[in-house]
Design an enzyme around this catalytic site. Structure first.
Site, PDB file in Angstrom:
ATOM      1  N   ASN A  70      -9.986   0.185  -0.673  1.00 30.80           N
ATOM      2  CA  ASN A  70      -8.530   0.261  -0.585  1.00 30.80           C
ATOM      3  C   ASN A  70      -7.948  -0.306  -1.879  1.00 30.80           C
ATOM      4  O   ASN A  70      -8.015  -1.518  -2.107  1.00 30.80           O
ATOM      5  CB  ASN A  70      -8.058  -0.529   0.637  1.00 30.80           C
ATOM      6  CG  ASN A  70      -6.546  -0.482   0.818  1.00 30.80           C
ATOM      7  OD1 ASN A  70      -5.817  -0.032  -0.066  1.00 30.80           O
ATOM      8  ND2 ASN A  70      -6.078  -0.959   1.948  1.00 30.80           N
ATOM      9  N   CYS A 115       0.816  -1.229   0.000  1.00 34.49           N
ATOM     10  CA  CYS A 115       0.000   0.000   0.000  1.00 34.49           C
ATOM     11  C   CYS A 115       0.846   1.274   0.000  1.00 34.49           C
ATOM     12  O   CYS A 115       0.352   2.344  -0.352  1.00 34.49           O
ATOM     13  CB  CYS A 115      -0.951   0.004   1.187  1.00 34.49           C
ATOM     14  SG  CYS A 115      -2.115  -1.363   1.143  1.00 34.49           S
ATOM     15  N   HIS A 154      -3.134   7.571   1.896  1.00 35.70           N
ATOM     16  CA  HIS A 154      -3.531   6.256   1.381  1.00 35.70           C
ATOM     17  C   HIS A 154      -4.930   5.957   1.913  1.00 35.70           C
ATOM     18  O   HIS A 154      -5.209   6.154   3.093  1.00 35.70           O
ATOM     19  CB  HIS A 154      -2.538   5.197   1.837  1.00 35.70           C
ATOM     20  CG  HIS A 154      -3.025   3.801   1.621  1.00 35.70           C
ATOM     21  ND1 HIS A 154      -3.509   3.379   0.404  1.00 35.70           N
ATOM     22  CD2 HIS A 154      -3.131   2.737   2.460  1.00 35.70           C
ATOM     23  CE1 HIS A 154      -3.878   2.112   0.508  1.00 35.70           C
ATOM     24  NE2 HIS A 154      -3.673   1.700   1.747  1.00 35.70           N
TER      25      HIS A 154
HETATM   26  N1  ACO Z   1     -18.863  -8.072   8.138  1.00 32.07           N
HETATM   27  C1  ACO Z   1     -19.409  -8.368   9.318  1.00 32.07           C
HETATM   28  N2  ACO Z   1     -18.689  -8.780  10.375  1.00 32.07           N
HETATM   29  C2  ACO Z   1     -17.362  -8.891  10.199  1.00 32.07           C
HETATM   30  C3  ACO Z   1     -16.733  -8.623   8.985  1.00 32.07           C
HETATM   31  C4  ACO Z   1     -17.538  -8.198   7.920  1.00 32.07           C
HETATM   32  N3  ACO Z   1     -17.039  -7.891   6.721  1.00 32.07           N
HETATM   33  N4  ACO Z   1     -15.408  -8.825   9.125  1.00 32.07           N
HETATM   34  C5  ACO Z   1     -15.212  -9.225  10.387  1.00 32.07           C
HETATM   35  N5  ACO Z   1     -16.388  -9.270  11.037  1.00 32.07           N
HETATM   36  C6  ACO Z   1     -16.653  -9.655  12.422  1.00 32.07           C
HETATM   37  C7  ACO Z   1     -15.569 -10.579  12.978  1.00 32.07           C
HETATM   38  O1  ACO Z   1     -15.822 -11.910  12.622  1.00 32.07           O
HETATM   39  C8  ACO Z   1     -15.727 -10.342  14.455  1.00 32.07           C
HETATM   40  O2  ACO Z   1     -16.840 -11.088  14.920  1.00 32.07           O
HETATM   41  P1  ACO Z   1     -16.791 -11.805  16.365  1.00 32.07           P
HETATM   42  O3  ACO Z   1     -16.657 -10.688  17.346  1.00 32.07           O
HETATM   43  O4  ACO Z   1     -18.101 -12.516  16.409  1.00 32.07           O
HETATM   44  O5  ACO Z   1     -15.596 -12.692  16.330  1.00 32.07           O
HETATM   45  C9  ACO Z   1     -16.117  -8.866  14.545  1.00 32.07           C
HETATM   46  O6  ACO Z   1     -16.609  -8.497  13.245  1.00 32.07           O
HETATM   47  C10 ACO Z   1     -14.949  -7.988  14.925  1.00 32.07           C
HETATM   48  O7  ACO Z   1     -13.857  -8.343  14.089  1.00 32.07           O
HETATM   49  P2  ACO Z   1     -12.516  -7.548  14.101  1.00 32.07           P
HETATM   50  O8  ACO Z   1     -11.610  -8.065  13.038  1.00 32.07           O
HETATM   51  O9  ACO Z   1     -11.979  -7.515  15.483  1.00 32.07           O
HETATM   52  O10 ACO Z   1     -13.086  -6.135  13.693  1.00 32.07           O
HETATM   53  P3  ACO Z   1     -12.429  -4.737  13.793  1.00 32.07           P
HETATM   54  O11 ACO Z   1     -13.239  -3.836  14.576  1.00 32.07           O
HETATM   55  O12 ACO Z   1     -10.970  -4.830  14.121  1.00 32.07           O
HETATM   56  O13 ACO Z   1     -12.539  -4.251  12.276  1.00 32.07           O
HETATM   57  C11 ACO Z   1     -11.153  -4.052  10.335  1.00 32.07           C
HETATM   58  C12 ACO Z   1     -11.925  -5.009  11.250  1.00 32.07           C
HETATM   59  C13 ACO Z   1     -12.132  -3.148   9.644  1.00 32.07           C
HETATM   60  C14 ACO Z   1     -10.414  -4.886   9.292  1.00 32.07           C
HETATM   61  C15 ACO Z   1     -10.176  -3.247  11.195  1.00 32.07           C
HETATM   62  O14 ACO Z   1      -9.408  -4.079  12.011  1.00 32.07           O
HETATM   63  C16 ACO Z   1      -9.291  -2.414  10.381  1.00 32.07           C
HETATM   64  O15 ACO Z   1      -9.726  -1.471   9.761  1.00 32.07           O
HETATM   65  N6  ACO Z   1      -7.967  -2.693  10.367  1.00 32.07           N
HETATM   66  C17 ACO Z   1      -7.050  -1.992   9.572  1.00 32.07           C
HETATM   67  C18 ACO Z   1      -6.817  -2.850   8.418  1.00 32.07           C
HETATM   68  C19 ACO Z   1      -6.663  -2.092   7.143  1.00 32.07           C
HETATM   69  O16 ACO Z   1      -7.073  -0.987   6.951  1.00 32.07           O
HETATM   70  N7  ACO Z   1      -6.058  -2.799   6.265  1.00 32.07           N
HETATM   71  C20 ACO Z   1      -5.899  -2.327   4.987  1.00 32.07           C
HETATM   72  C21 ACO Z   1      -4.659  -2.845   4.464  1.00 32.07           C
HETATM   73  S1  ACO Z   1      -3.320  -2.137   5.249  1.00 32.07           S
HETATM   74  C22 ACO Z   1      -3.220  -0.680   4.650  1.00 32.07           C
HETATM   75  O17 ACO Z   1      -3.627  -0.442   3.565  1.00 32.07           O
HETATM   76  C23 ACO Z   1      -2.692   0.280   5.564  1.00 32.07           C
END
Ligand code: ACO
Length: 325
Positions: free
Chosen positions: A282, A115, A252
């Site tokens: 993204n 990224c 980004h």
């Molecule tokens: N829809 C519904 N529920 C979902 C989804 C979805 N698409 N994805 C995960 N869940 C659920 C999980 O299963 C979990 O359920 P549980 O509590 O029953 O186990 C719950 O939601 C929470 O999951 P987490 O992964 O802990 O959710 P979080 O609040 O951390 O959000 C996310 C996930 C959006 C990916 C977040 O961690 C994030 O934004 N991280 C940064 C990652 C990022 O931006 N990456 C991009 C690439 S890196 C870059 O470009 C910088």
């Protein structure tokens, strides 16, 4: 005394026609528009058609950047293409782009920093231009992340999209002041201790397959804001500027919450933040030039504006660039 600077002559972008909305995704996997919007700010993403490759997106973006810059493809002697989703393991997708543009001189190569790829590519091209090695560069970010997503993994497949963006950089003598046009400073970092937090579980040397994207989302989120703000503070210090001096912040586009938190921590006013993650998702290395394309086309970014770019991604890699448009 004059110095050579890499001045942005123009920018352009390209998005595949097909739009995949959150609502449509929710018919395929256990997710909802509400969950995706609330956690990421993403409402839709574009998906490349069957037979539409990263090089095709990149060529379209490059053509649009050349037109916007008002220069001929033959004046380009350097192409740096940032991608993690090349057409083939080799040759570089950049040479397919070079050939597609009818350029058969100079150099073209790919750069891989996930990224952060566009910021790394911009810094690389800037160093070549300021050294006098090349005169005019196309810096491209192009991705087809839809091809490396596990469409059964709702934790990752909702986050990414396809697209490409490009800028034309021209080596020009400038007075050597902070009011100069061009790339004023770049700052690149990486730390391989985090390499297994965001990766693809395949590759030519390890599995002989392409593999799928895997991510520890919470871990990425935890590190993102700190890394982004550190490298922006480096840019402010090196250029003796502050958040007040910035006209536009073009981060980004990974996640609206990461962007908002970074801008808040740096005291960058919300109205200066260019946001496209809602429409594009993204798009990895393509996200910054795609966002630049939007903000230039709608008249926000104008000549003379101070534009701050930043990215963070797999590796981890992260970087910033300060550009006087
Ligand atoms: N829809 C519904 N529920 C979902 C989804 C979805 N698409 N994805 C995960 N869940 C659920 C999980 O299963 C979990 O359920 P549980 O509590 O029953 O186990 C719950 O939601 C929470 O999951 P987490 O992964 O802990 O959710 P979080 O609040 O951390 O959000 C996310 C996930 C959006 C990916 C977040 O961690 C994030 O934004 N991280 C940064 C990652 C990022 O931006 N990456 C991009 C690439 S890196 C870059 O470009 C910088």
């Amino acid at each position: 005394m004059t110095v050579l600077r890499s001045v942005v002559l123009g920018c352009g972008s390209y998005l595949p026609e097909r739009i995949l909305t959150n609502a449509e995704l929710a018919t395929q996997i256990d997710t909802s528009d509400e969950w995706i919007v609330q956690r990421t700010g993403i409402r839709q993403r574009h998906i490349a058609a069957e037979g539409e490759f990263t090089s095709h997106l990149a060529i379209n973006a490059a053509r649009s950047a050349l037109t916007h810059a008002g220069v001929d493809a033959q004046s380009i002697d350097l192409i740096v293409l940032a991608t993690s989703t090349p057409d083939n393991t080799f040759p570089a997708t950049a040479v397919a782009v070079q050939n597609g543009l009818g350029i058969h001189h100079g150099a073209a190569f790919d750069l891989q920093a996930v990224c952060s790829g566009f910021v790394f590519a911009l810094a690389t091209a800037d160093n070549f231009l300021r050294s006098g090695a090349f005169k005019r560069a196309l810096v491209i970010g192009a991705e087809t992340f839809s091809r490396i997503l596990d469409w059964n993994d709702r934790g990752t497949c909702v986050l990414f999209g396809d697209g490409a963006g490009a800028v034309v950089l021209d080596a020009q003598a400038q007075p050597g002041k902070s009011s100069d046009r061009g790339v004023l400073t770049t700052h690149l970092r990486s730390d391989g201790r985090h390499k297994s937090k965001l990766y693809v579980d395949g590759g030519p040397s390890s599995t002989r397959t392409v593999g799928y994207l895997r991510m520890e989302g919470r871990e990425v989120f935890k590190h993102a804001v700190g890394m982004i703000t550190d490298v922006i503070v480096d840019a402010f210090e090196a250029s003796r500027t502050t958040a007040e001096d910035i006209n536009w912040f073009v981060p980004h586009q990974a996640n609206k919450r990461i962007i908002d938190a970074s801008a808040h921590k740096l005291h960058i006013a919300p109205q200066k933040v260019v946001l496209t993650v809602d429409r594009h998702g993204n798009t990895s290395a393509a996200s910054i030039p795609l966002a630049l394309g939007v903000a230039v086309a709608d008249g926000r970014i104008k000549q003379g504006d101070l534009v701050l770019l930043e990215a963070m991604g797999g590796g981890f890699t992260w970087g910033s660039a300060l550009v006087r448009w």
